[in-house]
Design a protein around this motif. Sequence first.
Motif, short mmCIF file in Angstrom:
data_model
loop_
_atom_site.label_atom_id
_atom_site.label_comp_id
_atom_site.label_asym_id
_atom_site.label_seq_id
_atom_site.Cartn_x
_atom_site.Cartn_y
_atom_site.Cartn_z
N ILE A 18 -2.35 -13.02 3.41
CA ILE A 18 -1.57 -12.09 2.60
C ILE A 18 -0.71 -11.27 3.53
CG2 ILE A 18 -3.26 -11.98 0.74
CD1 ILE A 18 -3.97 -9.15 1.74
N ALA A 19 0.44 -10.86 3.02
CA ALA A 19 1.34 -9.97 3.78
C ALA A 19 1.16 -8.56 3.24
CB ALA A 19 2.78 -10.41 3.62
N VAL A 20 1.08 -7.60 4.15
CA VAL A 20 0.99 -6.20 3.77
C VAL A 20 2.32 -5.56 4.12
CG1 VAL A 20 -0.25 -4.04 4.10
CG2 VAL A 20 -1.48 -6.20 4.22
N ASP A 21 3.11 -5.25 3.11
CA ASP A 21 4.44 -4.68 3.29
C ASP A 21 4.30 -3.18 3.51
OD1 ASP A 21 7.04 -3.61 2.96
OD2 ASP A 21 7.63 -5.40 1.84
N LEU A 22 4.59 -2.75 4.74
CA LEU A 22 4.40 -1.36 5.12
C LEU A 22 5.69 -0.53 5.04
CD1 LEU A 22 2.14 -2.09 8.20
CD2 LEU A 22 1.42 -1.30 5.94
N ALA A 23 6.76 -1.13 4.56
CA ALA A 23 8.06 -0.45 4.56
C ALA A 23 8.05 0.85 3.75
CB ALA A 23 9.13 -1.39 4.03
N ASP A 24 7.31 0.89 2.66
CA ASP A 24 7.30 2.09 1.82
C ASP A 24 6.03 2.90 1.92
OD1 ASP A 24 9.85 1.57 0.82
OD2 ASP A 24 9.06 0.26 -0.73
N SER A 25 5.19 2.57 2.87
CA SER A 25 3.93 3.29 3.02
C SER A 25 4.20 4.70 3.50
CB SER A 25 3.02 2.56 4.02
OG SER A 25 1.76 3.16 4.06
N THR A 26 3.70 5.67 2.79
CA THR A 26 3.99 7.08 3.11
C THR A 26 2.92 7.74 3.95
OG1 THR A 26 2.98 7.80 1.03
CG2 THR A 26 5.36 7.37 1.03
N GLY A 27 1.77 7.10 4.07
CA GLY A 27 0.71 7.59 4.93
C GLY A 27 0.33 8.98 4.67
N PRO B 201 0.83 -1.20 0.00
CA PRO B 201 0.00 0.00 0.00
C PRO B 201 0.86 1.26 0.00
CG PRO B 201 0.06 -0.96 2.19
CD PRO B 201 0.80 -1.90 1.28
N GLY B 202 0.36 2.30 -0.62
CA GLY B 202 1.13 3.54 -0.70
C GLY B 202 0.70 4.60 0.29
N SER B 203 -0.42 4.37 0.96
CA SER B 203 -0.92 5.40 1.87
C SER B 203 -1.81 4.78 2.95
CB SER B 203 -1.75 6.43 1.09
OG SER B 203 -2.95 5.84 0.63
N HIS B 204 -2.15 5.59 3.91
CA HIS B 204 -3.08 5.18 4.98
C HIS B 204 -4.40 4.74 4.37
CE1 HIS B 204 -6.37 6.02 7.83
NE2 HIS B 204 -5.54 5.47 8.71
N ASP B 205 -4.90 5.50 3.39
CA ASP B 205 -6.17 5.17 2.75
C ASP B 205 -6.10 3.81 2.05
OD1 ASP B 205 -7.27 7.53 3.67
OD2 ASP B 205 -6.94 8.61 1.78
N ASP B 206 -4.96 3.50 1.43
CA ASP B 206 -4.79 2.20 0.79
C ASP B 206 -4.87 1.07 1.81
OD1 ASP B 206 -4.41 3.47 -1.65
OD2 ASP B 206 -2.22 3.19 -1.63
N VAL B 207 -4.20 1.27 2.95
CA VAL B 207 -4.22 0.25 4.01
C VAL B 207 -5.64 0.06 4.52
CG1 VAL B 207 -3.42 -0.34 6.34
CG2 VAL B 207 -1.82 0.68 4.69
N GLN B 208 -6.32 1.17 4.76
CA GLN B 208 -7.70 1.10 5.27
C GLN B 208 -8.61 0.36 4.29
OE1 GLN B 208 -9.56 4.90 5.94
NE2 GLN B 208 -10.97 4.02 7.42
N ALA B 209 -8.52 0.68 3.01
CA ALA B 209 -9.36 0.01 2.01
C ALA B 209 -9.03 -1.48 1.92
CB ALA B 209 -9.17 0.68 0.64
N LEU B 210 -7.75 -1.80 1.99
CA LEU B 210 -7.33 -3.20 1.95
C LEU B 210 -7.89 -3.98 3.14
CD1 LEU B 210 -5.53 -5.48 0.74
CD2 LEU B 210 -3.76 -4.67 2.31
N LEU B 211 -7.77 -3.40 4.33
CA LEU B 211 -8.26 -4.09 5.52
C LEU B 211 -9.77 -4.28 5.50
CD1 LEU B 211 -6.00 -2.53 8.29
CD2 LEU B 211 -5.80 -4.78 7.21
N ILE B 212 -10.48 -3.30 4.99
CA ILE B 212 -11.94 -3.42 4.89
C ILE B 212 -12.29 -4.54 3.91
CG2 ILE B 212 -14.03 -2.28 4.02
CD1 ILE B 212 -12.86 0.34 5.24
N ALA B 213 -11.64 -4.56 2.74
CA ALA B 213 -11.92 -5.59 1.74
C ALA B 213 -11.57 -6.99 2.26
CB ALA B 213 -11.16 -5.29 0.45
N CYS B 214 -10.43 -7.10 2.93
CA CYS B 214 -10.03 -8.41 3.46
C CYS B 214 -10.97 -8.88 4.57
CB CYS B 214 -8.58 -8.36 3.96
SG CYS B 214 -7.38 -8.29 2.61
#
Length: 88
Positions: free
Chosen positions: A79-88, A38-51
């Motif tokens: 699935i693994a969510v790689d947060l290393a490059d997430s800019t939030g 994911p590239g942002s907080h919103d991406d993480v949030q959408a992913l978690l909701i979908a999962c």
Amino acid sequence: MKTDLETRWGHTAATRLLTCCDTEPADTTDMPAAVVYPGSHDDVQALLIACDEQRIVVVPYAGGTSVVGGLAPQGTAFIAVDLADSTG
């Protein structure tokens, strides 16, 4: 999202001691089915909701330093969510 073997192995290999001869994993049961970047907080949030809606197990991955195997839930695909490059 990536599903290739090398990426999936790279997101679990830190929990194992690899020998000099390891070129590919012998056992893939503790690997994520996919790795999401994911590239942002919103991406993480959408992913978690979908999962959550699809009942998919999600494991956060930031550096792979787990030495106790905490990255691999037992007995279920994930699935693994790689947060290393997430800019939030």
